[in-house]
Design a protein around this motif. Structure first.
Motif: not given
Length: 287
Positions: A85-86, A93-96, A122-125
């Motif tokens: 993922f990014y 944000d990815f889910l949105e 809330n975690k970053r990938f």
């Protein structure tokens, strides 16, 4: 329905798959099983439109794949073998972003999967472990309630508790009438979640059938150290650590009872590798 007819794919002179055929009906989970490099991922990449076949045909819902992939893409859920993922994007944000690809994403269902798998949105990938990335991949594959699921080693990286929750999620989805292709190199999980299976080795399908027939191929590896007796009806192989027996699951209780009638130093019971199961199957076929 997913239907594959005589698929062949080579990478230059290197074999990918050759003459692979199978069919998956509505409401069925089909296990595509084989060791790494057998051709499972090549088959899946053709079905998801990521590769073109050299020859043969593949259909999802009656649409020719990969030529007509866009006509059925929104109805497919896909978990790749390697999840990327990014890195700087937060999960929420990815889910949105992901919701924009589908007409109607059930937010309550999305939240249910998030809670079930324990996903920290809330975690970053780049902060996630392999297992936690795989959880997000599962969510992305299931969230739009696709009729077709294509899963490439979906439990790789998941701890046993999350695996069980995933199996439950998968079974609930299958019962809605979904068509599921489940790729794995773990025989026990194919037995657990699939109704039928296809066994692939070196790019070719070598066995296909009802999942109950897998029990005919499964056994336990029993290693006994410091053992000098014989057990009637069971043939062991002597090695530097002692003696090793291959015992069918249904015969294990009787075998262990007989072992305890003799003196020995230690005993270890293990699952065979998938490669060993293949070799055993080949020997039985030759006989």
């Amino acid at each position: 329905m997913i239907e594959v007819k005589g698929l062949k794919k080579y990478y230059g002179k290197n074999r990918g798959i050759e003459n692979v055929s199978f069919m998956i009906n509505d409401g069925e989970t089909y296990g595509l099983i084989g060791p790494n490099g057998a051709g499972k991922s090549t088959t899946i990449r053709i079905l998801t439109g990521l590769l073109n076949e050299d020859s043969g045909e593949a259909y999802i819902g009656g649409f020719r794949i990969p030529k007509q992939i866009n006509k059925v893409k929104a109805a497919i859920g896909y978990i790749p073998g390697e999840v990327n993922f990014y890195g700087d994007m937060r999960v929420k944000d990815f889910l949105e972003l992901n919701r924009n690809f589908y007409k109607n994403v059930d937010i309550d269902y999305e939240r249910y999967i998030v809670d079930l798998l324990g996903i920290d949105t809330n975690k970053r990938f780049k902060e996630l472990s392999l297992g936690n990335k795989k959880k997000v991949a599962i969510l992305q594959a299931f969230v739009h309630k696709p009729h077709y699921l294509v899963l490439d080693e979906p439990t790789n990286g998941l701890d046993p508790l999350i695996q069980q929750k995933f199996y439950s999620l998968l079974e609930d989805h299958r019962r809605t009438g979904a068509v599921v292709l489940f790729s794995s190199h773990v025989l026990s999980e194919v037995e657990k979640v699939c109704q039928r299976f296809g066994m692939i080795k070196e790019g070719k399908m070598i066995k296909e059938g009802d999942v109950n027939t897998l029990k005919e191929l499964t056994y336990k590896v029993v290693e006994i150290r410091g053992f000098s007796g014989t057990i009637h009806g069971y043939e062991g192989k002597i090695n530097r650590n002692g003696i090793t027996f291959h015992v069918k699951i249904e015969e294990l209780k009787d075998f262990l009872k007989r072992v305890t009638e003799h003196e020995f130093e230690d005993i270890e019971i293990k699952n065979p590798t998938l490669e060993n199961i293949f070799l055993k199957y080949y020997k039985e076929e030759v006989k």
